[in-house]
Scaffold this motif. Structure first.
Motif, PDB file in Angstrom:
ATOM      1  N   PHE A 132      -8.682  -5.166  -2.878  1.00 46.93           N
ATOM      2  CA  PHE A 132      -8.298  -4.584  -4.165  1.00 46.93           C
ATOM      3  C   PHE A 132      -7.179  -5.395  -4.808  1.00 46.93           C
ATOM      4  N   GLY A 133      -6.177  -5.739  -4.006  1.00 49.18           N
ATOM      5  CA  GLY A 133      -5.057  -6.515  -4.528  1.00 49.18           C
ATOM      6  C   GLY A 133      -5.484  -7.877  -5.040  1.00 49.18           C
ATOM      7  N   LYS A 134      -6.378  -8.515  -4.320  1.00 57.99           N
ATOM      8  CA  LYS A 134      -6.827  -9.846  -4.740  1.00 57.99           C
ATOM      9  C   LYS A 134      -7.622  -9.770  -6.032  1.00 57.99           C
ATOM     10  N   VAL A 135      -8.476  -8.753  -6.169  1.00 55.05           N
ATOM     11  CA  VAL A 135      -9.232  -8.579  -7.406  1.00 55.05           C
ATOM     12  C   VAL A 135      -8.283  -8.332  -8.574  1.00 55.05           C
ATOM     13  N   MET A 136      -7.285  -7.471  -8.359  1.00 56.92           N
ATOM     14  CA  MET A 136      -6.303  -7.192  -9.412  1.00 56.92           C
ATOM     15  C   MET A 136      -5.518  -8.450  -9.778  1.00 56.92           C
ATOM     16  N   GLU A 137      -5.235  -9.272  -8.785  1.00 55.57           N
ATOM     17  CA  GLU A 137      -4.456 -10.492  -9.022  1.00 55.57           C
ATOM     18  C   GLU A 137      -5.269 -11.541  -9.777  1.00 55.57           C
ATOM     19  N   ALA A 185     -11.174 -14.630  -0.269  1.00 47.69           N
ATOM     20  CA  ALA A 185      -9.725 -14.825  -0.177  1.00 47.69           C
ATOM     21  C   ALA A 185      -9.021 -13.507   0.130  1.00 47.69           C
ATOM     22  N   GLY A 186      -9.496 -12.412  -0.474  1.00 51.35           N
ATOM     23  CA  GLY A 186      -8.896 -11.110  -0.201  1.00 51.35           C
ATOM     24  C   GLY A 186      -9.075 -10.702   1.242  1.00 51.35           C
ATOM     25  N   ALA A 187     -10.278 -10.908   1.777  1.00 48.16           N
ATOM     26  CA  ALA A 187     -10.530 -10.557   3.177  1.00 48.16           C
ATOM     27  C   ALA A 187      -9.644 -11.371   4.114  1.00 48.16           C
ATOM     28  N   GLU A 188      -9.519 -12.660   3.815  1.00 47.73           N
ATOM     29  CA  GLU A 188      -8.673 -13.511   4.661  1.00 47.73           C
ATOM     30  C   GLU A 188      -7.201 -13.111   4.562  1.00 47.73           C
ATOM     31  N   SER A 189      -6.774 -12.691   3.374  1.00 46.49           N
ATOM     32  CA  SER A 189      -5.368 -12.320   3.203  1.00 46.49           C
ATOM     33  C   SER A 189      -5.012 -11.041   3.947  1.00 46.49           C
ATOM     34  N   ALA A 190      -6.028 -10.263   4.344  1.00 52.00           N
ATOM     35  CA  ALA A 190      -5.759  -9.043   5.106  1.00 52.00           C
ATOM     36  C   ALA A 190      -5.413  -9.352   6.557  1.00 52.00           C
ATOM     37  N   LEU A 191      -5.866 -10.494   7.054  1.00 51.25           N
ATOM     38  CA  LEU A 191      -5.782 -10.755   8.491  1.00 51.25           C
ATOM     39  C   LEU A 191      -4.360 -11.005   8.973  1.00 51.25           C
ATOM     40  N   LEU A 192      -3.616 -11.855   8.256  1.00 53.73           N
ATOM     41  CA  LEU A 192      -2.275 -12.195   8.747  1.00 53.73           C
ATOM     42  C   LEU A 192      -1.351 -10.984   8.799  1.00 53.73           C
ATOM     43  N   PRO A 193      -1.213 -10.186   7.712  1.00 53.59           N
ATOM     44  CA  PRO A 193      -0.353  -8.999   7.833  1.00 53.59           C
ATOM     45  C   PRO A 193      -0.858  -8.009   8.868  1.00 53.59           C
ATOM     46  N   GLN A 253     -15.488 -16.097  -4.093  1.00 55.97           N
ATOM     47  CA  GLN A 253     -14.241 -16.707  -3.603  1.00 55.97           C
ATOM     48  C   GLN A 253     -13.099 -15.701  -3.601  1.00 55.97           C
ATOM     49  N   THR A 254     -13.071 -14.835  -4.609  1.00 56.89           N
ATOM     50  CA  THR A 254     -12.010 -13.825  -4.681  1.00 56.89           C
ATOM     51  C   THR A 254     -12.103 -12.858  -3.503  1.00 56.89           C
ATOM     52  N   LEU A 255     -13.307 -12.362  -3.229  1.00 59.37           N
ATOM     53  CA  LEU A 255     -13.474 -11.424  -2.116  1.00 59.37           C
ATOM     54  C   LEU A 255     -13.198 -12.100  -0.781  1.00 59.37           C
TER      55      LEU A 255
END
Length: 452
Positions: free
Chosen positions: A71-76, A299-307, A295-297
């Motif tokens: 959701f955050g990545k789509v909004m961004e 990137a969003g999925a990948e950004s969830a992994l580290l936190p 690409q957005t989805l």
């Protein structure tokens, strides 16, 4: 000696994080060293304690991290987040840059956007507003932290944050637990945090800014309602799902061992937030139409992994520390300070664990796993509403969690290009000192008037 080992492991974790080391490496290494020095079996401590706790956290909360990051990545990427933040800044004006950034971050995080994503989105807007207003850029990390790491994370009723979701399974509560006390705590954090930052603005007025306005920052051109609608849907759907839809369904099948032999009260809050974030994500995709969707989805999925794994690693560290002989001594001393009062005992225990792990969600998970059943039993004997216990624990862990080794702090400072020495002092005041005071206040009010 065992207590000293715990404090030494915590100190080394803080120092390592201060120097920029990844907690994915640091947490298991220090946990195993602490176990070895305490005479505990190291391999068993790693596979049966550390990994079991870390894996359990991933299993339980992966959907929330994933949906929030998507959701955050789509909004961004669609420009919706920047459009929303810009609208707030335009209404308040550059002279209220601090308030504009705080409210923008608060609205985004309350809407379900991951605080890690909020930090990325808010930084360019905050930098532009601070340069226009002639404010010291050193205050940007604390300003973002006040909006994203404090009242919208733990206190504001209905917030879809992980920290507000974790107690729901243990206490059978909802995201709106103790709403009046939550609002009071939120107001205290906001007012005192803004007062501190206003004082610091005047204090650093002669320092000037150390940056150049980035003219490439774009607030987006979409209609404002398209940016606002997905955010608002999160709170609305969370409330409707938890209060109306789920209670009306036949969920007797949950008693089946295949579904965990549980009941609706244990999963209602989590299901409500998952549904709300899913609806918000779909709305954002329809209304904002981000470019390069795949690409957005991704990137969003990948950004969830580290936190997610940073937090899980800190949960594992906390679980190992909780299994050491010295932890019982620490807990007994904390219980001794609190006497028989379950609210004070729960706040001290969960806050201490949040400080040890450097994570509100991590410390809360450990506290509830280890002490949750006994807390519920004490609360029943003392006539304490579980909703009040929920809110107190959430606010308590949102204070000491923001020590230097906190993953969000490390990430935020990195985004802003600053060191702990430059900017952490103000973060400490608005995200540690002020929330701790707010927690003490709602405990006193809860003891005097009950949960409300």
């Amino acid at each position: 000696m065992s207590v000293i080992l715990i404090l030494l492991a915590l100190a080394m974790l803080i120092v390592g994080a201060w120097r920029g080391m990844s907690v994915l490496v640091l947490a298991p290494v220090l946990a195993m060293l602490a176990a070895l020095a305490s005479g505990q079996p190291v391999l068993a401590g790693y596979t049966q304690v550390f990994m079991q706790a870390a894996g359990g956290f991933v299993v339980a909360f992966f959907p929330l991290f994933l949906l929030g990051a998507l959701f955050g990545k789509v909004m961004e990427t669609s420009g919706a987040a920047a459009r929303l933040a810009s609208a707030i800044g335009s209404v308040l004006g550059p002279q209220n840059a601090v308030l504009a950034v705080v409210l923008a971050c608060a609205l985004l995080t309350y809407g379900g956007v991951s605080l890690f994503v909020v930090a990325f989105v808010a930084w360019p807007l905050a930098r532009a507003l601070f340069v226009q207003s002639g404010l010291s850029l050193r205050l940007i990390p604390a300003t973002i932290a006040l909006g994203a790491f404090t009242f919208t994370m733990t206190a504001l009723p209905g917030t879809p944050s992980i920290q507000n979701a974790i107690p729901m399974a243990t206490f059978g509560t909802t995201a709106f637990a103790a709403p009046v006390l939550g609002l009071i705590a939120s107001l205290v954090m906001l007012v005192l945090g803004l007062a501190w930052l206003k004082w610091r603005v005047h204090k650093l007025a002669t320092e000037g800014v150390a940056g150049v306005l980035d003219t490439s920052i774009s607030a987006g051109s979409m209609p404002l309602w398209r940016a606002v609608a997905p955010i608002l849907s999160v709170g609305v759907v969370t409330l409707v799902m938890g209060s109306v839809i789920l209670p009306s369904l036949d969920t007797g099948y949950l008693a089946d061992p295949a579904f965990g032999a549980t009941d609706l009260s244990k999963v209602r809050g989590l299901w409500s937030v998952i549904t709300a974030l899913t609806v918000a994500l779909v709305l954002a995709l329809i209304l904002s139409r981000p470019p390069k969707l795949v690409q957005t989805l991704n990137a969003g999925a990948e950004s969830a992994l580290l936190p997610l794994f940073n937090t899980a690693s800190l949960v594992g560290f906390g679980a190992v520390i909780a299994a050491l002989p010295g932890f019982d001594i620490v807990r007994q001393n904390l219980d001794g300070l609190a006497g028989d009062n379950v609210l004070i005992s729960a706040a001290l225990s969960s806050a201490a664990l949040a400080g040890i792990t450097g994570s509100a969600s991590g410390g809360m998970s450990i506290a509830l796993d280890v002490l949750g059943p006994s807390m519920l039993g004490q609360a029943a004997l003392q006539g304490v509403d579980p909703a009040l216990l929920h809110r107190v624990i959430a606010v308590a862990t949102g204070g000491l969690d923001t020590l230097p080794h906190n993953g969000a702090v490390v990430t935020l400072l990195g985004i802003c290009g600053m060191t702990h020495r430059q900017a952490y002092g103000d973060i400490f005041v608005v995200a540690v000192v002020v929330p701790s005071f707010a927690c003490a206040l709602i405990i006193a009010l809860g003891m005097a008037f009950g949960g409300f």
